[in-house]
Write an enzyme that holds these catalytic residues in place. Structure first.
Site, PDB file in Angstrom:
ATOM      1  N   ASN A 128      10.352  -8.185 -11.440  1.00  0.00           N
ATOM      2  CA  ASN A 128      11.686  -8.773 -11.431  1.00  0.00           C
ATOM      3  C   ASN A 128      12.662  -7.713 -10.915  1.00  0.00           C
ATOM      4  OD1 ASN A 128      14.113  -9.962 -11.968  1.00  0.00           O
ATOM      5  ND2 ASN A 128      13.861 -10.068 -14.193  1.00  0.00           N
ATOM      6  N   LYS A 143      15.692  -8.040 -10.194  1.00  0.00           N
ATOM      7  CA  LYS A 143      17.047  -8.279 -10.705  1.00  0.00           C
ATOM      8  C   LYS A 143      18.086  -8.119  -9.574  1.00  0.00           C
ATOM      9  CE  LYS A 143      15.468  -6.989 -15.261  1.00  0.00           C
ATOM     10  NZ  LYS A 143      15.768  -6.450 -16.564  1.00  0.00           N
ATOM     11  N   HIS A 166      15.459 -15.882 -18.764  1.00  0.00           N
ATOM     12  CA  HIS A 166      15.486 -14.423 -18.927  1.00  0.00           C
ATOM     13  C   HIS A 166      16.631 -14.038 -19.872  1.00  0.00           C
ATOM     14  CE1 HIS A 166      15.974 -10.177 -18.094  1.00  0.00           C
ATOM     15  NE2 HIS A 166      14.707 -10.205 -17.700  1.00  0.00           N
ATOM     16  N   GLU A 225      18.793 -11.809 -19.811  1.00  0.00           N
ATOM     17  CA  GLU A 225      20.097 -11.518 -19.200  1.00  0.00           C
ATOM     18  C   GLU A 225      20.851 -12.806 -18.878  1.00  0.00           C
ATOM     19  OE1 GLU A 225      18.371  -8.873 -16.342  1.00  0.00           O
ATOM     20  OE2 GLU A 225      17.972  -7.494 -17.992  1.00  0.00           O
ATOM     21  N   GLU A 233       9.520 -11.210 -23.926  1.00  0.00           N
ATOM     22  CA  GLU A 233      10.309 -10.026 -23.588  1.00  0.00           C
ATOM     23  C   GLU A 233      11.311  -9.750 -24.703  1.00  0.00           C
ATOM     24  OE1 GLU A 233      10.473  -9.254 -19.118  1.00  0.00           O
ATOM     25  OE2 GLU A 233      11.918 -10.824 -19.488  1.00  0.00           O
ATOM     26  N   GLY A 263      14.877  -2.822 -20.300  1.00  0.00           N
ATOM     27  CA  GLY A 263      15.744  -1.837 -19.644  1.00  0.00           C
ATOM     28  C   GLY A 263      16.158  -0.684 -20.536  1.00  0.00           C
ATOM     29  N   SER A 272      10.388  -2.651 -20.547  1.00  0.00           N
ATOM     30  CA  SER A 272      10.082  -1.221 -20.353  1.00  0.00           C
ATOM     31  C   SER A 272       8.608  -0.936 -20.085  1.00  0.00           C
ATOM     32  CB  SER A 272      10.595  -0.401 -21.543  1.00  0.00           C
ATOM     33  OG  SER A 272      12.005  -0.467 -21.595  1.00  0.00           O
TER      34      SER A 272
END
Ligand code: PGA
Length: 316
Positions: free
Chosen positions: A72, A74, A156, A158, A226, A232, A272
Site C-alpha cells: 500500500n 498510500k 483502511h 486511515e 491491521e 506506521g 509495521s
C-alpha cells in the site's frame, strides 16, 4: 492396497481437505503413519503429505488460500521515485506461490500498469460506493477496472479514522466493488485504547460483520487485520498477538459465514511489517500474507516480504 491405505489415512486426517492452490499444510500424523508403513514393508510406496504436492516442502497454513502480499503505497511518491520502485520490482525475484499486489496513488496507476511486470497486480486504495457520476474527487470502480486494477483496498484505518468512513458505508463499497468484479482487501483493526480496554475482538468482529452483512460472496475478499496502533508506528504486533486475532477472525467466519469461507479466505496482517520481522510473522499458521505500507516503497525490501512465504515451508 497402497493407494487405498493412503486414501484411508488421508480421509482420517483431512476429513474435508479443500482443493489447494499450491500451498498446503503439514500433516504430522499422516507423515508418521506413512513412514512407519514404508519401514515395515518397503515394497509399499506410500507418499507423505510433504512429498505429495510440492517438491520444495510444505506449508504450515491453516487456510487453503495462496499467500498474499499487498503493498500500500498510500499518498507517497513522485514520478521519479515511482519509476525507480517499478524498475526495482521488475528486476526482483519473487517466489511463485504468492499473489503480489501493489496499490499506487491513483494518479500513477496508469504509469505503473504500463511499465510494471504483469506478475504484480494493481489495486486502488479506495473506490466510490456506487456507479461513478457527479461525485467530485472520487474514483469509481468502473474507472479502476478500466485502467487495469484487479483489487481495491477498503476500510483502511486511515479512511476510517482520518476521513471518517463508517462500517456500513465501507460494507456497501465492498459489495459494489465485488459486484463489478474487483477483489477487495477488506481492512479491520482496533485502536490502541480499544486493545487496552480488552475490546480487540469486539471491534474486529463488528467491522467484519459490516462486510459480511453487505457482501454477496467472499470469493474475492482478502481480510487484512491491521491494528491501528501498529500502522506506521514501527510497533509491529508480535507473531502471537497477530495469530491470536487471525484465529479469532477465522473462527468468526466459520460461525457466522461458513466453514468453507473460513478456510478459503486469506487473512493477512498489516502494521509495521518489514524485511526484518516478516519471516517470524509468516511462520504463524493463520497469517496468510501481509499488507505492507512503508516497507513497500522499497523494492528489494518488499521482495523480501513477498518471499517470506518460504519461512512457512518446512523441510520435506
Ligand atoms: P505500515 O502500513 O506498514 O507502514 O505500518 C501498513 C498499512 O497501513 O497498510
Amino acid at each position: 492396497m497402497a493407494s487405498s491405505l493412503t486414501a484411508q489415512i488421508s480421509c482420517a486426517t483431512h476429513p474435508s481437505a479443500p482443493s489447494f492452490s499450491g500451498l498446503r499444510r503439514t500433516c504430522p500424523m499422516l507423515d508418521a503413519a506413512v513412514s512407519f508403513c514404508n519401514r515395515v514393508n518397503p515394497s509399499i510406496r506410500l507418499v507423505s503429505s510433504s512429498q505429495h504436492r510440492s517438491p520444495r516442502g510444505v506449508v504450515a497454513m491453516a487456510g487453503s488460500g495462496k499467500f498474499f502480499v499487498g503493498g500500500n503505497w498510500k499518498c507517497n511518491g513522485t514520478k521519479e521515485s515511482i519509476s525507480k520502485l517499478i524498475s526495482d520490482l521488475n528486476s526482483a525475484s519473487l517466489e511463485a506461490d504468492v499473489d503480489v499486489v501493489v496499490s499506487p496513488p491513483f494518479v500513477y496507476i496508469d504509469h505503473v500498469k504500463s511499465s510494471m511486470t504483469d506478475r504484480i497486480e494493481i489495486s486502488g486504495q479506495n473506490s466510490w460506493v456506487g456507479k461513478g457520476g457527479a461525485f467530485t474527487g472520487e474514483i469509481s470502480v468502473e474507472q479502476l477496472k478500466d485502467i487495469g486494477c484487479k483489487w481495491v483496498i477498503l476500510g483502511h484505518s486511515e479512511r476510517r479514522h482520518v476521513i471518517g468512513e463508517k462500517d456500513e458505508f465501507i460494507g456497501k463499497k465492498a459489495a459494489y466493488a465485488l459486484s463489478e468484479g474487483l477483489g477487495v482487501i477488506a481492512c479491520i483493526g482496533e485502536k490502541l485504547e480499544e486493545r487496552e480496554a480488552g475490546k480487540t475482538f469486539d471491534v474486529c468482529f463488528q467491522q467484519l460483520k459490516a462486510f459480511a452483512d453487505a457482501v454477496p460472496s467472499w470469493d474475492k475478499v482478502v481480510v487484512a487485520y491491521e491494528p491501528v496502533w501498529a500502522i506506521g508506528t514501527g510497533k509491529v504486533a508480535s507473531p502471537q498477538q497477530a495469530q491470536e486475532v487471525h484465529v479469532a477472525v477465522r473462527d468468526w467466519l466459520k460461525k457466522n459465514v461458513s466453514e468453507e469461507v473460513s478456510s478459503k479466505t486469506r487473512i493477512i496482517y498489516g502494521g509495521s511489517v518489514n524485511g526484518g520481522n516478516c519471516a517470524e510473522l509468516a511462520k504463524e499458521e493463520d497469517i496468510d500474507g501481509f499488507l505492507v505500507g512503508g516497507a513497500s516503497l522499497k523494492g528489494p525490501e518488499f521482495a523480501t516480504i513477498v518471499n517470506s512465504v518460504t519461512s512457512k515451508k518446512v523441510a520435506a
